[in-house]
Structures are given as structure tokens and as C-alpha cells.
Design a protein around this motif. Structure first.
Motif, PDB file in Angstrom:
ATOM      1  N   VAL A   1      63.533   7.924   4.555  1.00  0.00           N
ATOM      2  CA  VAL A   1      63.365   9.323   4.935  1.00  0.00           C
ATOM      3  C   VAL A   1      64.481  10.090   4.237  1.00  0.00           C
TER       4      VAL A   1
ATOM      5  N   LEU B   1      62.067  14.861   4.866  1.00  0.00           N
ATOM      6  CA  LEU B   1      62.305  15.665   6.059  1.00  0.00           C
ATOM      7  C   LEU B   1      62.553  17.094   5.591  1.00  0.00           C
TER       8      LEU B   1
ATOM      9  N   ALA C   1      59.233  13.955   9.785  1.00  0.00           N
ATOM     10  CA  ALA C   1      59.113  14.076   8.327  1.00  0.00           C
ATOM     11  C   ALA C   1      57.663  14.326   7.921  1.00  0.00           C
TER      12      ALA C   1
ATOM     13  N   SER D   1      54.702  14.410   1.459  1.00  0.00           N
ATOM     14  CA  SER D   1      56.029  14.222   0.869  1.00  0.00           C
ATOM     15  C   SER D   1      55.933  14.141  -0.648  1.00  0.00           C
TER      16      SER D   1
END
Length: 282
Positions: free
Chosen positions: A158, A195, A252, A258
């Protein structure tokens, strides 16, 4: 300078590697220069490795194993050599990385070492201390060989969004680093979540940490400060950070989202810049 005639193979893994390299080279009837020509390295480098003045790389080891028919001896030794070359305070962590079946890490301002590119490593390690940078870079990158094992660990990372924006090594280095993270998207054993800034306050505000889990042994929590690392198996500490990690991973972005954010930052912040005439600029 270490003289080759007094090299003690029991002094260190690096000395033992050099001793074995010299022994097999001489058994093959080759000079340092001749072996260097065969494996596309200089004879000087061969000599430096034989006298424990230079750290061998996995690539060098594989080429020499093939050239000398050592049955993979040097390739097996190089992992031991690399682990012995990490800073003394980090050696236990390198061992944990090699034994873990699962590694979970939270990073606040930079990409974790197991995911770093060559250029990124050089930029990180070269800050304030450019000495022996080639060897130190090779040692850090060699830790990533854990992902080449028959059963590599499951790795969860993360990253705070700040790690994507902290420009380490310049725009080109960052572009390459983020591109490398995107290339890992298809590997189910290496998972990267970001995150985002929009999360605000979160359980990782106190700093980065890593959890190592094993098949039989208790889990280990690792935290780090300048020039020192702190692994602990204290159940309360491990439990606390395990809970923190669960919350961080839940807060996250998903793996897909992401990757989209990483790609957007890579293209918008570190992509090719153009002047008013639409010509690329450095």
C-alpha cells in the motif's frame, strides 16, 4: 589491497565466492582476461571479484556458471553473498524477506525496495553517499530475486499517493519507476494499491511498516528509522499493525483503480513535456 594468495575462503561469503571463482577458472585453464572475454566482462572485473574487492551480480554468476560448467554453484552462492553485503542492521530483514510466505508493507513517501528500479535505487542510495554505488545498487536489486523462487511470497504494497509524487531521481527515473509498477499488474503475487490523498487521516500516519508472515513461525513486524531497523515478534505490536494494515488496504484504491492513478501520474507528471510549438523538451 587483498592479495589473491592470502584470500581466506572462510572470511566471508564474498571471499568464499572469489575463492571458488578462481579455483574453477584455473581448473578450466583460463586467465582472468580470457574468462572475461567469454562472459563479456573485463578481466579486471573478474580479478576484482576473485579478490573480494567487487560484489558479483546474479547475471555475472549465471554467465560464469555456464562458461565454466560449475553446475550453478556461483548462482547459488551469489544470493548468500548479496545478503551478507546489506548493512548489518538490515541483514535480519533480508533473511525475513527470503523466508516469508507473505509480505505486507505500507510506504509513506517512496516505493518499497523490493519494487524499485535500478535508476530509482541509485537515486535513493546515492543521496549524501555516492560511494560504492554500483555494488550497493546490485545488492538491493538482488533482494528482488525472492520473486523468482519456485514459490515466491505473496507481496502486498500500500503506497501513499505521495510516493508517486515525490520526485526521486528526476522525471525520467520516476516515469520508469511508475511504469515498472504498472508492469507488475499482471502478476497475481505482487499487488500494489495506492492510498489517495482524499482519504485524509488514516491508521498509517505514524509511519511506514512491514509485516512478514511465515508458514510456521510467528509473524514479524518491521519498522525503520535512520540507520536502524526494528523487527519484533511482540504479539500486541504485530496484532496492532495487522489491524492497521487491514484498514489501510480497505481505504486504498482497488488494484485496478490504483493502476489507473499510477498511469495518470506517470503520464501527466512525468510524461514527455512539450513547448508552445509542440516540440518535446527535456
Amino acid at each position: 589491497m587483498t592479495h589473491i594468495n592470502v584470500l581466506d575462503p572462510g572470511a566471508s561469503p564474498l571471499d568464499y565466492y572469489g575463492f571458488e571463482l578462481r579455483r574453477h577458472r584455473e581448473a578450466a585453464g583460463l586467465t582472468q582476461r580470457q574468462l572475461g572475454d567469454i562472459v563479456n566482462y573485463t578481466g579486471s572485473l573478474v580479478g576484482q571479484i576473485e579478490t573480494a574487492r567487487k560484489v558479483p551480480t546474479p547475471e555475472f554468476s549465471e554467465r560464469v556458471d555456464a562458461a565454466l560448467g560449475t553446475g550453478g554453484l556461483l548462482s547459488r552462492l551469489v544470493d548468500l553473498v548479496m545478503r551478507s553485503q546489506v548493512p548489518a542492521w538490515f541483514q535480519q530483514v533480508a533473511e525475513l524477506e527470503a523466508r516469508a510466505v507473505e509480505i505486507c508493507t505500507f510506504q509513506t513517501h517512496m516505493v518499497h525496495g523490493l519494487l524499485q528500479t535500478d535508476a530509482y535505487v541509485r537515486a535513493v542510495l546515492g543521496t549524501l553517499d555516492p560511494t560504492d554505488l554500483d555494488d550497493r545498487t546490485a545488492v538491493r536489486l538482488a533482494r528482488q530475486r525472492i520473486f523468482e523462487k519456485e514459490k515466491p511470497p505473496v507481496f502486498w504494497a500500500v503506497l501513499s499517493e505521495g510516493a508517486l509524487h515525490q520526485e526521486i531521481g528526476g522525471r525520467q527515473t520516476m516515469h520508469g519507476q511508475l511504469d515498472h509498477l504498472l508492469a507488475l499488474e499482471t502478476n497475481p503475487r505482487i499487488n500494489v494499491q495506492v492510498l489517495p490523498y482524499s482519504v485524509g487521516a488514516h491508521p498509517g500516519l505514524t509511519g511506514a511498516f512491514t509485516l512478514f508472515r511465515f508458514t510456521k513461525d510467528p509473524a514479524i513486524l518491521y519498522t525503520e528509522r535512520y540507520g536502524s531497523g526494528h523487527p519484533t515478534a511482540n504479539p500486541e505490536s504485530v496484532s496492532d499493525c495487522s489491524l492497521r494494515y487491514d484498514h489501510l488496504r480497505a481505504a486504498a484504491l482497488s488494484l485496478k483503480d490504483s493502476a489507473e492513478l499510477i498511469r495518470r501520474v506517470m503520464e501527466e507528471r512525468y510524461g514527455e513535456q512539450r513547448d508552445t510549438d509542440d516540440k518535446p523538451v527535456a
